[in-house]
Write a protein that holds these residues in place. Structure first.
Motif, PDB file in Angstrom:
ATOM      1  N   ASP A  21      -5.813 -62.946  17.872  1.00 20.97           N
ATOM      2  CA  ASP A  21      -5.331 -61.562  17.998  1.00 20.97           C
ATOM      3  C   ASP A  21      -5.651 -61.004  19.382  1.00 20.97           C
ATOM      4  OD1 ASP A  21      -4.301 -61.591  15.498  1.00 20.97           O
ATOM      5  OD2 ASP A  21      -5.938 -60.488  14.555  1.00 20.97           O
ATOM      6  N   ILE A  25      -2.781 -59.758  21.949  1.00 15.81           N
ATOM      7  CA  ILE A  25      -2.694 -58.371  22.436  1.00 15.81           C
ATOM      8  C   ILE A  25      -2.662 -58.371  23.964  1.00 15.81           C
ATOM      9  CG2 ILE A  25      -4.002 -56.219  22.645  1.00 15.81           C
ATOM     10  CD1 ILE A  25      -4.966 -56.780  19.738  1.00 15.81           C
TER      11      ILE A  25
ATOM     12  N   ASP B  23       4.784 -56.394  19.053  1.00 13.63           N
ATOM     13  CA  ASP B  23       3.542 -56.990  18.552  1.00 13.63           C
ATOM     14  C   ASP B  23       3.913 -58.122  17.603  1.00 13.63           C
ATOM     15  OD1 ASP B  23       1.107 -57.692  17.608  1.00 13.63           O
ATOM     16  OD2 ASP B  23       0.464 -55.656  17.099  1.00 13.63           O
ATOM     17  N   ARG B  25       1.749 -60.325  16.221  1.00 12.14           N
ATOM     18  CA  ARG B  25       0.610 -60.904  15.518  1.00 12.14           C
ATOM     19  C   ARG B  25       0.947 -61.249  14.064  1.00 12.14           C
ATOM     20  NH1 ARG B  25      -3.986 -56.684  16.778  1.00 12.14           N
ATOM     21  NH2 ARG B  25      -2.164 -55.324  16.914  1.00 12.14           N
TER      22      ARG B  25
END
Lengths: 205, 636
Positions: A21, A25, B23, B25
């Motif tokens: 993660d 990011i 994003d 993720r």
């Protein structure tokens, strides 16, 4: 305190996905934008980058965390994007209406000392560059993106593409030249317009 | 730092296409879950679809090997075995070590107006190779990278059974074999890269032994039912500032597999092609090759130089009289000829300075039609897709040719396609018709490493020596092969400097001048005024590949093209100072595990008054930075 790449990689090597993660990011936006400039297609660019992160998870044990992670990862994404671009081989046609803005753009792109106003390019200009970019061979597109978007030096491009520095110089040059060529073609279909060269030195001593 | 005008446009385009809020993720986690499920189901999925039955079988076979190997190393026991009990490699205590500095190294004073020695060709026509760079069978079979014995021939020279690959991988061919009584090496090469298979009796001193770093990942591999060990990477020092320091770099471009069978020790190395035009092997692929070794190996492909004909033999086959150039640049020696029946053509090959070196000049002639540029354009593929390699074409006037001019094609061409498929190093070609015959002269661009090259002027001279109509005065200036530093200085519109200190044993080989409006070439982007000065030392390795220790000094006048800050962004540089000017220094050293040779490339760059100065040093070992700076600071 923000987790460093080193700490994130160490965690990921212990199968702690929080490490992944952190890296995502930090690098996903730059990676997907670079890939997007190369493949010219958002879903494909997103696929490339997601694949790269999945593969990173699977191969992280091979990564030497003493090395800088960012350049290594971006290099991997750029190479994947290159492969994707070669499979895809985009073709975009240009029409007459697009020619009008091109001539001034050629000057902008070939002027090594542009003023700030010139740099504030319009949406039209961006669209023309985008279309000219699409006409480059995938490897030339990679050269342009690495050199002028990611800010790589020739030495770093040499390492990334596993080509001698001389080849990189040539690749960047031909990419720039072809870019100019397409923009010239936009402006003057009869190819009678020569792009303005970079500032030449006076022949006076 | 100045931005190129493209930079802000590219940033705008990227921001237009991809908003900052993205994003991935969750998507990546979902993919990870999916891949776990597939792995648990034992599926072997690949994105590329394979339809050819043989490929499916090969993939299935590789999949089995992959799963076996993965199972072995993925279990705690397997990993422990792989990491601690090394049978075929030895670990060093560190992940770095030092390559010794070049010895002896002495700086001597030289004239800033150096000229190419009149006897330059004689200086190094017969170099004395370093004995350690030669394989014991060098006289009969050559050394790496040009071994020239067949597997059968070398089998008769040793007391152990020699094996080779039962089937040579697609895109590769047998180059040749050489070695000594205790160890021999069979080499295969092609678009994918090179495979080196070393073999010798186990139990004795291990000439194949390769020390790895303290943290190199060693993976267990099954070769049939035999255990083997596999590693990726090698020792290199890319961008390490300390002179001669190298560290272990994990890299799929260099792979090593070691194992033993029936009292024999084997090492299989794969070096990926740097042009990236062929698929890489991987651990399973190498293991598959290792498992098919046989005493009756495939031998397709040309053994270098064994395939040459004499000019008389080639003339007999072609049915026409073969002509040789009346003029060639000094240092070229005829290596032999081949006959290409599809063109009824004959190719003459010339090597530069060293007979063992690969030919760098080729002359094709035929009584048939003139090949087109398309015929000699390099056909390269990447992942099955053709790669377009741009070719620059000009039409220079050549005396005597029909219709008065020839075609000059640079980059992206190779005469292999019209010379019977034999791969050559040529990358520029001049094509013309004369007297009812077709000619193509192939040569290489100047890579500033001491190898043979032909300038455009020299290509014209060679062609005109065949037509007998010389249009150039004998003393015409050749800007790509200047024999004096002073001439280079007189041509340039900016202040060109040359060193007054030079490494002992080095001499000025030649200079090059490109005006601002010269067309771009292999080494320059165009739009700049460039002067290059090349100083050469001794041959690298055994000299068989034609490269020399070199000091290359580039001086470029191109205001605003690049700054030191931009260069520094590449990483790997350390700051330095040249006569008070900020400079960047970088060194890259590496070791070749197959040939056991080392090499170092160093570069020092600085700017003075919009002129970019760059000194590139290529030596077998490291040059102390202070000596490089001393050379730079001596430039006047």
């Amino acid at each position: 305190m923000e987790e460093t790449d080193f700490q994130a990689i160490t965690r990921l090597k212990r199968s702690d996905l929080a490490g992944l993660d952190t890296l995502m990011i930090r690098y996903q936006l730059r990676a997907v934008r670079a890939a997007y400039l190369i493949v010219g297609d958002r879903p494909l660019a997103e696929d490339v980058v997601q694949d790269a992160f999945v593969r990173l998870h699977q191969t992280i044990h091979q990564f030497d965390e003493a090395r800088p992670f960012g350049p290594w990862f971006l290099r991997s994404v750029v190479n994947d994007a290159l492969k994707a671009a070669k499979r895809q081989q985009r073709q975009i046609s240009l029409d007459e209406a697009e020619r009008a803005q091109a001539a001034s753009l050629i000057e902008t792109l070939t002027d090594p000392h542009p003023d700030p106003e010139t740099l504030a390019v319009s949406a039209e200009t961006r669209r023309e560059v985008w279309q000219a970019l699409a006409r480059l061979a995938p490897e030339q597109r990679v050269a342009i993106v690495q050199r002028y978007y990611l800010g790589y030096s020739e030495a770093e491009m040499s390492a990334s593409l596993q080509r001698p520095t001389g080849t990189i110089k040539w690749l960047v040059h031909t990419a720039r030249r072809r870019l100019r060529h397409w923009l010239v073609a936009l402006a003057a279909p009869d190819s009678s317009v020569e792009p303005k060269r970079g500032a030449k030195r006076s022949s006076e001593p | 730092m100045k931005n190129h005008p493209l930079t802000p446009i590219l940033h705008d385009l990227a921001e237009d296409g991809i908003p900052a809020e993205v994003d991935y993720r969750a998507a990546v986690r979902a993919r990870l879950e999916t891949s776990k499920t597939h792995a648990n189901q034992g599926a072997f999925s690949m994105k590329t679809s394979f339809t050819h039955p043989r490929r499916i079988a090969a993939i299935a076979f590789l999949a089995v090997l992959l799963l076996m190997a993965a199972a072995l190393v993925s279990t705690p026991q397997g990993q422990a075995w792989a990491q601690t009990v090394l049978r075929f490699f030895t670990r060093s205590e560190s992940n770095t070590h030092l390559i010794p500095t070049q010895d002896p190294l002495t700086l001597i004073e030289v004239s800033p107006a150096e000229e190419t020695p009149a006897q330059a060709e004689q200086l190094i026509v017969t170099p004395t190779p370093r004995p350690e760079a030669l394989l014991p069978f060098n006289d009969a079979c050559g050394s790496l990278p040009y071994p020239r014995c067949t597997i059968e021939q070398i089998g008769k020279m040793v007391d152990f059974p020699v094996k080779g690959l039962a089937a040579i991988p697609e895109g590769m061919e047998l180059t040749g074999a050489s070695g000594g009584t205790e160890n021999i090496i069979v080499m295969y090469a092609g678009s994918r890269g090179a495979l080196y298979l070393a073999q010798g009796p186990a139990g004795s001193d291990d000439p194949q032994l390769f020390e790895i770093s303290s943290d190199t990942l060693v993976e267990a591999v099954s070769i049939g039912n035999l255990p083997g060990e596999y590693i990726q990477g090698g020792w290199s020092g890319l961008g390490i500032s300390e002179a001669g320091l190298v560290r272990w770099e994990t890299h799929e471009g260099i792979q090593t597999l070691r194992w033993e069978q029936d009292g024999m020790r084997y090492t299989l190395w794969f070096y990926a092609s740097k042009t990236g035009d062929g698929p890489l092997f991987d651990k399973s692929g190498l293991a598959a090759l290792a498992s098919q070794l046989t005493a009756k190996p495939a031998s397709s492909g040309a053994i270098s130089q064994a395939a040459y004909l004499t000019i008389e033999q080639a003339a007999t086959r072609s049915g026409f009289a073969i002509v040789e150039p009346a003029w060639l640049p000094a240092g070229y020696l005829l290596a032999g000829a081949t006959y290409a029946p599809e063109w009824n053509g004959v190719c003459l090959y010339y090597s530069y300075r060293l007979e063992a070196a690969a030919p760098t000049l080729t002359l094709f002639q035929s009584n048939g039609q003139l090949p087109s540029v398309e015929d000699i354009k390099i056909k390269q593929f990447y992942n099955g897709q053709p790669i377009d390699i741009p070719v620059s074409i000009a039409a220079p006037e050549i005396g005597g040719v029909e219709p008065g001019y020839a075609l000059l094609a640079s980059n992206g061409v190779n005469l292999g396609a019209i010379c019977g498929g034999i791969e050559m190093t040529t990358n520029k070609a001049l094509l013309w018709r004369f007297n009812g015959m077709s000619f193509v002269l192939g040569a290489v661009v100047d890579n500033f490493n001491g190898r043979g090259f032909l300038s455009d002027v020299e290509m014209r001279r060679v062609a005109e020596s065949l037509t007998g109509v010389a249009t150039l005065p004998a003393d015409a200036l050749d800007p790509e092969r200047l024999n004096s530093v002073e001439v280079a200085k007189s041509l340039a519109g900016f202040e060109v400097k040359s060193p007054t200190l030079m490494l002992a044993g080095f001499y000025f080989d030649h200079g090059v001048y490109y005006p601002n409006d010269a067309p771009p070439g292999f080494w320059r982007s165009g739009g700049s005024e460039d002067v290059y000065l090349l100083y050469l030392g001794s041959p690298i390795g055994d000299g068989s590949d034609g490269r020399y220790a070199s000091i290359f000094i580039a001086q470029t006048f191109a205001p605003g093209q690049q700054t030191l800050d931009e260069l520094a962004m590449g990483g790997g540089y350390e700051t330095a100072s040249v006569n008070g000017q900020a400079a960047l220094h970088r060194q890259d050293c590496w070791e070749d595990p197959v040939t056991r040779t080392t090499a170092c490339y160093q570069t020092l760059t600085w700017f003075v008054d919009d002129v970019r100065y760059e000194i590139d040093v290529f030596l077998e070992k490291a040059l102390p930075k202070d000596m490089l700076i001393a050379i730079a600071e001596s430039m006047k």
